[in-house]
Motif scaffolding. Structure first.
Motif, PDB file in Angstrom:
ATOM      1  N   TYR A 259       0.916  -1.304  -0.067  1.00 52.17           N
ATOM      2  CA  TYR A 259      -0.175   0.026   0.054  1.00 52.17           C
ATOM      3  C   TYR A 259       0.922   1.106   0.028  1.00 52.17           C
ATOM      4  O   TYR A 259       1.870   1.509   0.794  1.00 52.17           O
ATOM      5  CB  TYR A 259      -1.019  -0.015   1.201  1.00 52.17           C
ATOM      6  CG  TYR A 259      -2.038   1.090   1.225  1.00 52.17           C
ATOM      7  CD1 TYR A 259      -2.829   0.693   0.278  1.00 52.17           C
ATOM      8  CD2 TYR A 259      -1.734   2.205   1.991  1.00 52.17           C
ATOM      9  CE1 TYR A 259      -4.028   1.880   0.221  1.00 52.17           C
ATOM     10  CE2 TYR A 259      -2.962   3.288   1.697  1.00 52.17           C
ATOM     11  CZ  TYR A 259      -3.906   2.997   0.879  1.00 52.17           C
ATOM     12  OH  TYR A 259      -5.131   3.990   0.964  1.00 52.17           O
ATOM     13  N   SER A 260       0.390   2.068  -0.806  1.00 53.63           N
ATOM     14  CA  SER A 260       1.394   3.457  -0.894  1.00 53.63           C
ATOM     15  C   SER A 260       0.172   4.509  -0.310  1.00 53.63           C
ATOM     16  O   SER A 260      -0.643   4.872  -0.438  1.00 53.63           O
ATOM     17  CB  SER A 260       1.685   3.922  -2.249  1.00 53.63           C
ATOM     18  OG  SER A 260       1.907   5.296  -2.144  1.00 53.63           O
ATOM     19  N   VAL A 261       0.726   5.073   0.955  1.00 53.98           N
ATOM     20  CA  VAL A 261      -0.094   6.066   1.683  1.00 53.98           C
ATOM     21  C   VAL A 261      -0.202   7.383   0.609  1.00 53.98           C
ATOM     22  O   VAL A 261      -1.239   7.999   0.777  1.00 53.98           O
ATOM     23  CB  VAL A 261       0.328   6.452   3.190  1.00 53.98           C
ATOM     24  CG1 VAL A 261      -0.490   7.686   3.811  1.00 53.98           C
ATOM     25  CG2 VAL A 261       0.389   5.004   3.829  1.00 53.98           C
ATOM     26  N   ARG A 262       0.995   7.648   0.129  1.00 57.48           N
ATOM     27  CA  ARG A 262       0.989   8.869  -0.596  1.00 57.48           C
ATOM     28  C   ARG A 262       0.136   8.751  -1.791  1.00 57.48           C
ATOM     29  O   ARG A 262      -0.736   9.744  -1.959  1.00 57.48           O
ATOM     30  CB  ARG A 262       2.331   9.323  -1.058  1.00 57.48           C
ATOM     31  CG  ARG A 262       2.791  10.208  -0.213  1.00 57.48           C
ATOM     32  CD  ARG A 262       3.834  11.201  -0.914  1.00 57.48           C
ATOM     33  NE  ARG A 262       5.191  10.791  -0.344  1.00 57.48           N
ATOM     34  CZ  ARG A 262       6.354  11.107  -1.340  1.00 57.48           C
ATOM     35  NH1 ARG A 262       5.944  11.905  -2.408  1.00 57.48           N
ATOM     36  NH2 ARG A 262       7.614  10.806  -0.791  1.00 57.48           N
ATOM     37  N   ASP A 263       0.002   7.803  -2.379  1.00 54.53           N
ATOM     38  CA  ASP A 263      -1.037   7.532  -3.489  1.00 54.53           C
ATOM     39  C   ASP A 263      -2.319   7.084  -2.992  1.00 54.53           C
ATOM     40  O   ASP A 263      -3.319   7.018  -3.951  1.00 54.53           O
ATOM     41  CB  ASP A 263      -0.481   6.359  -4.566  1.00 54.53           C
ATOM     42  CG  ASP A 263       0.970   6.748  -5.069  1.00 54.53           C
ATOM     43  OD1 ASP A 263       1.465   7.863  -4.812  1.00 54.53           O
ATOM     44  OD2 ASP A 263       1.513   5.999  -5.587  1.00 54.53           O
ATOM     45  N   GLU A 264      -2.589   6.673  -1.824  1.00 55.45           N
ATOM     46  CA  GLU A 264      -3.837   6.061  -1.180  1.00 55.45           C
ATOM     47  C   GLU A 264      -3.848   4.727  -2.263  1.00 55.45           C
ATOM     48  O   GLU A 264      -5.123   4.647  -2.661  1.00 55.45           O
ATOM     49  CB  GLU A 264      -4.816   6.845  -1.177  1.00 55.45           C
ATOM     50  CG  GLU A 264      -4.712   8.123  -0.009  1.00 55.45           C
ATOM     51  CD  GLU A 264      -4.835   7.562   1.464  1.00 55.45           C
ATOM     52  OE1 GLU A 264      -4.762   6.425   1.655  1.00 55.45           O
ATOM     53  OE2 GLU A 264      -5.073   8.450   2.385  1.00 55.45           O
ATOM     54  N   ALA A 265      -2.936   3.878  -2.506  1.00 57.02           N
ATOM     55  CA  ALA A 265      -3.233   3.095  -3.746  1.00 57.02           C
ATOM     56  C   ALA A 265      -2.568   1.707  -3.261  1.00 57.02           C
ATOM     57  O   ALA A 265      -1.654   1.683  -2.545  1.00 57.02           O
ATOM     58  CB  ALA A 265      -2.731   3.537  -5.088  1.00 57.02           C
ATOM     59  N   TYR A 266      -3.401   0.508  -3.752  1.00 51.72           N
ATOM     60  CA  TYR A 266      -2.783  -0.808  -3.567  1.00 51.72           C
ATOM     61  C   TYR A 266      -1.992  -0.964  -4.730  1.00 51.72           C
ATOM     62  O   TYR A 266      -2.434  -0.790  -5.822  1.00 51.72           O
ATOM     63  CB  TYR A 266      -3.819  -1.753  -3.465  1.00 51.72           C
ATOM     64  CG  TYR A 266      -4.907  -1.589  -2.226  1.00 51.72           C
ATOM     65  CD1 TYR A 266      -4.317  -2.095  -0.908  1.00 51.72           C
ATOM     66  CD2 TYR A 266      -6.137  -0.800  -2.231  1.00 51.72           C
ATOM     67  CE1 TYR A 266      -5.155  -1.644   0.184  1.00 51.72           C
ATOM     68  CE2 TYR A 266      -6.862  -0.745  -1.068  1.00 51.72           C
ATOM     69  CZ  TYR A 266      -6.481  -1.070   0.095  1.00 51.72           C
ATOM     70  OH  TYR A 266      -7.081  -0.851   1.195  1.00 51.72           O
ATOM     71  N   TYR A 267      -0.965  -1.719  -4.643  1.00 55.41           N
ATOM     72  CA  TYR A 267      -0.285  -2.247  -5.893  1.00 55.41           C
ATOM     73  C   TYR A 267       0.256  -3.746  -5.752  1.00 55.41           C
ATOM     74  O   TYR A 267       0.557  -4.253  -4.628  1.00 55.41           O
ATOM     75  CB  TYR A 267       1.033  -1.574  -6.020  1.00 55.41           C
ATOM     76  CG  TYR A 267       0.921   0.093  -6.345  1.00 55.41           C
ATOM     77  CD1 TYR A 267       0.305   0.444  -7.446  1.00 55.41           C
ATOM     78  CD2 TYR A 267       0.973   1.125  -5.283  1.00 55.41           C
ATOM     79  CE1 TYR A 267       0.323   1.792  -7.941  1.00 55.41           C
ATOM     80  CE2 TYR A 267       0.917   2.497  -5.720  1.00 55.41           C
ATOM     81  CZ  TYR A 267       0.308   2.730  -6.706  1.00 55.41           C
ATOM     82  OH  TYR A 267       0.123   4.135  -7.305  1.00 55.41           O
ATOM     83  N   ASP A 268      -0.072  -4.160  -7.028  1.00 55.68           N
ATOM     84  CA  ASP A 268       0.771  -5.647  -7.124  1.00 55.68           C
ATOM     85  C   ASP A 268       2.064  -5.621  -7.152  1.00 55.68           C
ATOM     86  O   ASP A 268       2.767  -4.659  -7.377  1.00 55.68           O
ATOM     87  CB  ASP A 268      -0.062  -6.169  -8.395  1.00 55.68           C
ATOM     88  CG  ASP A 268       0.175  -7.494  -8.347  1.00 55.68           C
ATOM     89  OD1 ASP A 268      -0.489  -8.126  -7.617  1.00 55.68           O
ATOM     90  OD2 ASP A 268       0.787  -8.084  -9.268  1.00 55.68           O
ATOM     91  N   GLU A 269       2.790  -6.621  -6.462  1.00 54.59           N
ATOM     92  CA  GLU A 269       4.216  -6.997  -6.529  1.00 54.59           C
ATOM     93  C   GLU A 269       4.750  -6.499  -7.732  1.00 54.59           C
ATOM     94  O   GLU A 269       6.080  -5.900  -7.857  1.00 54.59           O
ATOM     95  CB  GLU A 269       4.370  -8.487  -6.091  1.00 54.59           C
ATOM     96  CG  GLU A 269       5.885  -8.534  -5.804  1.00 54.59           C
ATOM     97  CD  GLU A 269       6.641  -8.248  -4.587  1.00 54.59           C
ATOM     98  OE1 GLU A 269       5.990  -8.342  -3.502  1.00 54.59           O
ATOM     99  OE2 GLU A 269       7.746  -7.835  -4.683  1.00 54.59           O
ATOM    100  N   SER A 270       4.231  -6.935  -8.702  1.00 56.36           N
ATOM    101  CA  SER A 270       4.890  -7.079 -10.161  1.00 56.36           C
ATOM    102  C   SER A 270       4.824  -5.493 -10.742  1.00 56.36           C
ATOM    103  O   SER A 270       5.500  -5.215 -11.684  1.00 56.36           O
ATOM    104  CB  SER A 270       4.125  -7.812 -11.289  1.00 56.36           C
ATOM    105  OG  SER A 270       2.786  -7.220 -11.347  1.00 56.36           O
ATOM    106  N   GLU A 271       3.952  -4.718 -10.033  1.00 53.79           N
ATOM    107  CA  GLU A 271       4.195  -3.162 -10.631  1.00 53.79           C
ATOM    108  C   GLU A 271       5.062  -2.679  -9.939  1.00 53.79           C
ATOM    109  O   GLU A 271       5.351  -1.380 -10.229  1.00 53.79           O
ATOM    110  CB  GLU A 271       2.658  -2.407 -10.157  1.00 53.79           C
ATOM    111  CG  GLU A 271       1.487  -3.207 -10.968  1.00 53.79           C
ATOM    112  CD  GLU A 271       0.133  -2.149 -10.544  1.00 53.79           C
ATOM    113  OE1 GLU A 271      -0.134  -1.423 -11.405  1.00 53.79           O
ATOM    114  OE2 GLU A 271      -0.489  -2.754  -9.459  1.00 53.79           O
ATOM    115  N   LEU A 272       5.944  -2.923  -8.801  1.00 52.83           N
ATOM    116  CA  LEU A 272       6.713  -2.141  -7.899  1.00 52.83           C
ATOM    117  C   LEU A 272       7.952  -1.850  -8.632  1.00 52.83           C
ATOM    118  O   LEU A 272       8.383  -2.729  -9.556  1.00 52.83           O
ATOM    119  CB  LEU A 272       6.965  -2.659  -6.490  1.00 52.83           C
ATOM    120  CG  LEU A 272       5.549  -2.984  -5.775  1.00 52.83           C
ATOM    121  CD1 LEU A 272       6.154  -3.531  -4.388  1.00 52.83           C
ATOM    122  CD2 LEU A 272       4.792  -1.573  -5.625  1.00 52.83           C
ATOM    123  N   VAL A 273       8.534  -0.703  -8.484  1.00 59.90           N
ATOM    124  CA  VAL A 273       9.715  -0.574  -9.097  1.00 59.90           C
ATOM    125  C   VAL A 273      10.873  -0.596  -7.763  1.00 59.90           C
ATOM    126  O   VAL A 273      10.686  -0.344  -6.757  1.00 59.90           O
ATOM    127  CB  VAL A 273      10.047   0.749  -9.946  1.00 59.90           C
ATOM    128  CG1 VAL A 273       9.123   0.765 -11.109  1.00 59.90           C
ATOM    129  CG2 VAL A 273       9.558   2.093  -9.088  1.00 59.90           C
TER     130      VAL A 273
END
Ligand code: ME8
Length: 516
Positions: free
Chosen positions: A126-140
């Protein structure tokens, strides 16, 4: 029947003061709202602040205030800014208001009734700044090897009991939506991006949190608050009376346009239509994502110390100039880079030296030398007709078609070409010289120019409302004749009457610190 038109901006996070990106989006939406009113449509225009969520809760904790105190204070800066920028919103929306809690709960219950909500455990990023959930594969990977969201913001591993929305069910219906209605997400680059994301497969979405309580309570499960994006998106419904006021709701929903920035397309073009489909509600007609504004090519940030207060820019350069610059300088939908030099030179070249100077020269000459008015008697010649046609086409056809398509810069380019044509006509026809030799012809030339100035002032009024109003006052154009229908009904503009013309676009100087 007057056709209704409902448009919205994103609602802004009031975890800090507004920045130029907020001003850009809201000005663009206001131009669209004013433009649609000028076309005779009944407009509903909503903007506001998105006050729930972890980002707000954490910021308030850091500052030692309650989230509500933080929201109250910061939200007022947004509202003050939008008032200063002449934003004609019908409602300044705050998600902490009571009607919004009810509406969000009603939408939740509608999704629940469709069998699209279930209780489970969320484990993921979870990114608090984006208030968004991300899939592992999307992370950089960040510079220090840490994991970052695709937007470059920090992510944290989160494990929590959570309600889930069956987003996976909506993969096919969403793809069908993008296929059947290519206008639903614009520009095209964004549509392709969203389509690829959905084609890649959709996982169910975590839609509630239990680790904090600053939000809308989940009906029947008061230890859960809704994921901030669920209630944030619902603002578009609450603002037109959902779930109660059905006459108003039927009139304005579905929205004609959600105007947003390119970083939040996924929420508006994937989650939002899926929620609405689940709740059995009609989908908005269009989502348009504008680009990001950079400061001399660099993103503004507190660490770089280059954050600009848009209110200060408006004070320094004038509201109309700022509005004009933001829409004229960049192609809407793409990123753009602003600077003090660019604002000053755009203002001086186009508003002050070209349009302002044209209007002031013509009107002050009439005020001084023609007793403030006359009725032109001399025949119209080909040069007059050619100019009127060109100006009418730019103001009543080209600019409106471009604005309708959110191509503001090209609409303004067509308008500017018409201004240049008027200045060329003044040089060729030399009305000041005709005063002694052929006063009747002089009046015809001046009347032709007044008609053109009226068209130009009306067409540009969504962008420069203050200056246009002053020019049209000086030209004695009645308030009910300042719209596209009136231009079409009275192309020639009858007797000329000029009252107290004053220059409306002063030349600007570059501030010393910017010139250094
Ligand atoms: O995203 N240039 O709020 P927000 C242009 N609360 N536009 C920019 C920008 C920039 N530099 N920075 C941000 C949120 N924006 C959510 C929206 S809607 C139901 C909830 C745009 O305050 C951004 O893309 O971070 C968004 O459209 C708007 O400003 C508010 O951003």
């Amino acid at each position: 029947m007057v056709e209704p038109y409902y448009l919205t901006t994103a609602i802004h996070y009031p975890n800090g003061r507004p920045h130029i990106g907020h001003a850009y989006e809201t000005i663009a939406a206001d131009v669209m709202a004013r433009f649609q009113r000028l076309r005779g449509r009944e407009v509903r225009f909503q903007t506001g602040t998105d006050e729930h969520g972890l980002k707000m809760a954490q910021k308030a904790r850091d500052l030692g205030v309650t989230p509500r105190e933080l929201a109250d204070e910061m939200s007022s800066y947004f509202r003050d800014l939008f008032d200063k920028l002449d934003i004609t919103y019908d409602r300044f929306f705050r998600t902490s208001e009571a009607d919004h809690h009810r509406a969000s709960q009603a939408l939740w219950q509608a999704m629940e009734a469709s069998g699209d909500l279930y209780l489970d455990r969320y484990e993921g990023w979870y990114s608090v700044r984006d208030e968004a959930y991300y899939d592992e594969s999307e992370l950089v990977e960040g510079e220090g090897g840490e994991k970052l969201s695709p937007q470059g913001t920090p992510v944290e591993w989160t494990v929590e009991e959570s309600w889930f929305f069956r987003l996976s069910r909506y993969q096919e219906p969403l793809l069908e939506l993008y296929r059947s209605d290519p206008e639903f997400v614009r520009p095209e680059t964004r549509r392709n991006e969203v389509q690829r994301f959905v084609e890649g497969g959709l996982r169910d979405l975590s839609v509630s949190r239990t680790s904090f309580d600053w939000g809308v309570k989940v009906p029947g499960h008061e230890n859960h608050v809704m994921y901030v994006w669920v209630d944030a998106l619902t603002n578009y419904l609450t603002g037109v009376g959902y779930p109660d006021d059905t006459a108003e709701f039927r009139k304005f929903w579905p929205a004609n346009l959600h105007l947003i920035g390119k970083d939040i397309v996924r929420f508006h073009a994937v989650y939002w239509p899926a929620f609405l489909m689940s709740a059995g509600l009609p989908l908005p007609k269009a989502v348009f994502a504008h680009g990001f504004l950079l400061n001399r090519g660099v993103k503004e940030s507190k660490t770089l110390g280059n954050v600009t207060d848009p209110g200060e820019l408006a004070d320094r350069y004038g509201v109309d100039t700022l509005r004009y610059f933001l829409l004229r300088e960049f192609s809407f939908g793409q990123d753009g880079s602003w600077s003090h030099e660019a604002i000053v030179s755009r203002n001086n070249a186009e508003l002050a030296n070209s349009f302002g100077n044209l209007a002031q020269r013509v009107m002050s000459f009439i005020a001084k030398n023609c007793g403030g008015g006359f009725t032109a008697e001399a025949p119209v010649i080909e040069a007059d007709r050619a100019l009127r046609d060109k100006v009418a086409r730019a103001c009543s056809v080209e600019l409106p078609a471009a604005f309708e398509a959110l191509a503001f810069a090209s609409g303004l380019e067509a308008w500017m070409q018409a201004v240049f044509a008027c200045n060329a006509y003044v040089d060729e026809q030399a009305p000041w010289a005709l005063r002694k030799t052929d006063p009747a012809r002089m009046e015809r030339v001046l009347a032709t120019l007044c008609g053109c100035i009226r068209d130009l002032a009306v067409a540009i009024s969504p962008v420069t409302p203050r200056a246009s109003a002053k020019m049209l006052d000086a030209l004695s154009v009645p308030a009910d004749a300042r719209n596209f229908a009136a231009l079409a009904n009275d192309p020639a503009m009858g007797p000329i009457r000029v009252v107290n013309p004053t220059p409306v676009f002063p030349r600007l100087e570059l501030p010393e610190e910017a010139a250094a």
